[in-house]
Design an enzyme around this catalytic site. Structure first.
Site, PDB file in Angstrom:
ATOM      1  N   ASP A  12      46.670  44.926  34.837  1.00  0.00           N
ATOM      2  CA  ASP A  12      47.052  45.575  33.579  1.00  0.00           C
ATOM      3  C   ASP A  12      47.487  47.024  33.779  1.00  0.00           C
ATOM      4  O   ASP A  12      47.715  47.752  32.813  1.00  0.00           O
ATOM      5  CB  ASP A  12      45.940  45.481  32.538  1.00  0.00           C
ATOM      6  CG  ASP A  12      44.752  46.373  32.846  1.00  0.00           C
ATOM      7  OD1 ASP A  12      44.369  46.455  34.025  1.00  0.00           O
ATOM      8  OD2 ASP A  12      44.189  46.978  31.912  1.00  0.00           O
TER       9      ASP A  12
ATOM     10  N   ASP B  61      46.072  49.822  34.941  1.00  0.00           N
ATOM     11  CA  ASP B  61      45.280  51.020  34.647  1.00  0.00           C
ATOM     12  C   ASP B  61      44.547  51.554  35.873  1.00  0.00           C
ATOM     13  O   ASP B  61      44.113  52.700  35.880  1.00  0.00           O
ATOM     14  CB  ASP B  61      44.317  50.798  33.477  1.00  0.00           C
ATOM     15  CG  ASP B  61      43.235  49.769  33.750  1.00  0.00           C
ATOM     16  OD1 ASP B  61      43.286  49.077  34.787  1.00  0.00           O
ATOM     17  OD2 ASP B  61      42.330  49.630  32.905  1.00  0.00           O
TER      18      ASP B  61
ATOM     19  N   ASP C 274      46.214  47.277  39.595  1.00  0.00           N
ATOM     20  CA  ASP C 274      45.603  46.039  39.126  1.00  0.00           C
ATOM     21  C   ASP C 274      46.519  45.426  38.066  1.00  0.00           C
ATOM     22  O   ASP C 274      47.515  46.033  37.659  1.00  0.00           O
ATOM     23  CB  ASP C 274      44.184  46.287  38.612  1.00  0.00           C
ATOM     24  CG  ASP C 274      44.123  47.117  37.356  1.00  0.00           C
ATOM     25  OD1 ASP C 274      45.133  47.755  37.017  1.00  0.00           O
ATOM     26  OD2 ASP C 274      43.068  47.140  36.706  1.00  0.00           O
TER      27      ASP C 274
ATOM     28  N   SER D 107      41.853  43.111  32.884  1.00  0.00           N
ATOM     29  CA  SER D 107      41.960  44.142  33.910  1.00  0.00           C
ATOM     30  C   SER D 107      42.032  43.526  35.305  1.00  0.00           C
ATOM     31  O   SER D 107      42.952  42.786  35.611  1.00  0.00           O
ATOM     32  CB  SER D 107      40.791  45.124  33.786  1.00  0.00           C
ATOM     33  OG  SER D 107      40.968  46.235  34.624  1.00  0.00           O
TER      34      SER D 107
END
Length: 567
Positions: free
Chosen positions: A298, A300, A296, A143
């Site tokens: 990834d 999400d 960010d 993340s």
């Protein structure tokens, strides 16, 4: 077995990966202890850790061990082998290798996998699980963590991260693996028949769903400028594809668009860190943009900066979500499409402002523990019963989902919502900060902040335990001169108010929350993904300056309470 014995076992393992062997030989005594004193564990968002050699590090051996646990769990599901597992991965070091290792371990157990041909955002992995009818999913990502980290997240057949009941089953299977160095993994040749590569077909199905969340699709977009950064991560293609197809004037920060595991051109890949916005704001000033959005790595979480009175103002996750809610609910009500049984979900550490906005439109609000899997689980429950209809879900940490074709945080949906809301309100003569100020005037002014105390290593873990134990043993009667009117202890599931105890109907979690007489609250919890103890502050003031002044006072009081002088 102590850490030194485990270290020697790894060092003497004949087939050890050469890079990990070199890493072992470079370790000093403290590094050895930290790498081997414990095993990586599943937290609020799966398993996350520093890359390197050791049982407390993320490497091909700890990844294999985790996959043995997940594979055995999948085998307990109806037609688990045949339905298979979708696998996604981000731009981080070792992500593709870990994804391949995951597919090979699954193949060893006869389980099919659907592996993305290249990096994709976490929400698209969540979508792919349901789209392909899989029994579960795996996402390789850390993340928003620094470049030294990577991680492993597992999903159920609805695309929701495993809730504790099912994650515990995986952990039990994982703990049965006594030696991660000798996990059986089939050859590439033997694994190949079990692996199907996926890409464009899933992309297009996902993009179609994302673009369909527009509430006012016919709105003119030509006078609204958006600067966008994927922070070297996975959201670059999805965001640019969806918004450009919809006609938005989207200006990318090109220096941060290439997938880079070292995050070379950003000071931080975390939207919660102000320094991560520097290049994007610089570009916004050059082109006179209305809004800045950054995801960010990834894809999400979404951070939003709005142009307001000639300056660019960073909005917190709580603030931006409240504005999204105001836009979504006001438009649904205006169009007569707001369900009578609508429900919004947020967590026990999110601001009260979003709840007040929702309730002002007659929308029910339900709170969950921290971790988006709990929101996904709520969506699943009401999807089955039809008792309530989902309209929005969010966490304070810059994550939300607008439509439930994804059961995790979805920054691609959030970018579109921020763009549509910003464009709509601009046509009303307002920016996103103006709308936030209107909400404060209507519902009260809130200032939400967070202190995250980093406590790394063996000593750090002990310090975090001691902090929580001290607060639990010595519950404050007042904080900074304000009376504590109730205390919620989510580990004991007990709420105490006016000397009376009531039961908290949520799963147990190591969280303490103090409600104050002025309408403010403060919560404390260890992070489930990082070596940190986090303190959340939702401070209510008479105006913004009053809320800020009180926040500073509460920060100091809480840190003095736990003996911290630097924070």
């Amino acid at each position: 077995m102590g850490y030194q014995e485990k270290y020697n076992q790894w060092l003497s393992f004949e087939g050890l990966d050469e890079s990990l062997k070199a890493n072992l030989k470079e370790m000093d005594e403290k590094e050895k202890e930290d790498a081997f004193y414990t095993n990586l564990e599943f937290g609020t968002a799966g398993m996350r850790g520093i890359l390197g050699a050791g049982t407390n590090r993320l490497n091909i051996y700890t990844i294999r061990k985790a996959n043995v646990g997940f594979a055995k769990y999948v085998l307990t599901l109806p037609n688990g082998k045949e339905r298979g597992v979708a696998i996604g991965y981000d731009n981080r070091h070792m992500s593709y290798r870990f994804a391949i290792e995951s597919a090979k371990v699954l193949a060893t157990y006869g389980i099919k996998s659907y592996l993305f041909e290249s990096l994709r955002p976490t929400p698209e992995l969540s979508f792919a699980v349901r789209h392909l009818g899989c029994a579960g999913g795996i996402m390789i990502t850390a993340s928003h963590n620094p470049k030294e980290y990577n991680g492993y997240k597992v999903y159920d057949d609805t695309g929701c991260q495993l809730i504790p009941e099912w994650a515990d089953q995986v952990v039990d299977y994982v703990n049965q693996v006594e030696d991660e160095l000798n996990v059986e993994v089939c050859s590439d040749e033997d694994a190949y028949p079990y692996i199907t590569y996926i890409g464009e077909e899933v992309d297009e199905a996902y993009y179609k769903e994302v673009m369909a969340i527009e509430i006012n699709p016919g709105m003119d977009k030509k006078d609204f400028k958006i600067v966008f950064s994927p922070q070297h991560g996975t959201s670059n293609i999805p965001v640019r594809t969806c918004l450009e197809r919809l006609g938005y004037d989207l200006i990318p920060v090109l220096a941060q668009c290439a997938p880079d595991p070292d995050f070379t051109n950003t000071k931080s890949p975390n939207p919660e860190v102000e320094a991560s916005y520097e290049l994007a704001i610089k570009k916004a000033k050059e082109v006179d943009a209305d809004v800045v959005v950054i995801c960010d790595p990834d894809g999400d979480r979404l951070g939003v900066v709005a142009k307001h009175d000639g300056d660019y103002v960073l909005m917190s996750g709580n603030q931006s979500a409240a504005v999204y809610l105001e836009y979504i609910l006001s438009q649904l009500k205006e169009k007569g499409t707001l369900p009578d049984n609508a429900v919004m979900y947020n967590t026990i550490v999110t601001s009260d402002l979003g709840e007040l906005v929702a309730r002002s439109y007659g929308v029910d609000v339900e709170k969950t523990l921290t971790g988006f899997k709990f929101i996904g689980d709520k969506i699943r429950k009401y999807e089955k019963t039809g008792e309530k209809q989902f309209v929005f879900g969010y966490e304070e940490s810059y994550g939300c989902v607008i439509k439930d074709f994804v059961r995790d945080k979805d920054a691609i949906q959030a970018v579109l919502t921020a763009a549509e809301a910003g464009n709509y309100f601009k046509k009303q003569g307002k920016d996103l900060v103006d709308v936030l100020n209107d909400l404060y005037a209507k519902h009260g002014t809130f200032k939400e902040t967070q202190i995250a105390l980093s406590k790394a290593g063996v000593e750090g873990a002990q310090q975090i335990k001691a902090i929580m134990a001290g607060l639990r043993a010595n519950a404050p009667a007042e904080i900074a001169g304000y009376k504590v009117v109730s205390v919620e202890d989510y580990e004991t599931s007990i709420k105490v108010a006016d000397g009376q105890e009531t039961v908290i109907d949520l799963p147990k979690s190591n969280v303490l929350k103090y409600y104050l007489e002025d309408g403010s609250w403060i919560a404390a919890r260890p992070s489930g993904t990082e070596p940190k103890c986090k303190f959340y502050f939702s401070i209510k003031g008479n105006n913004q300056q009053d809320a800020l002044d009180k926040t500073n006072i509460f920060h100091k009081a809480m840190m003095e309470m736990i003996g911290e002088t630097e924070y």
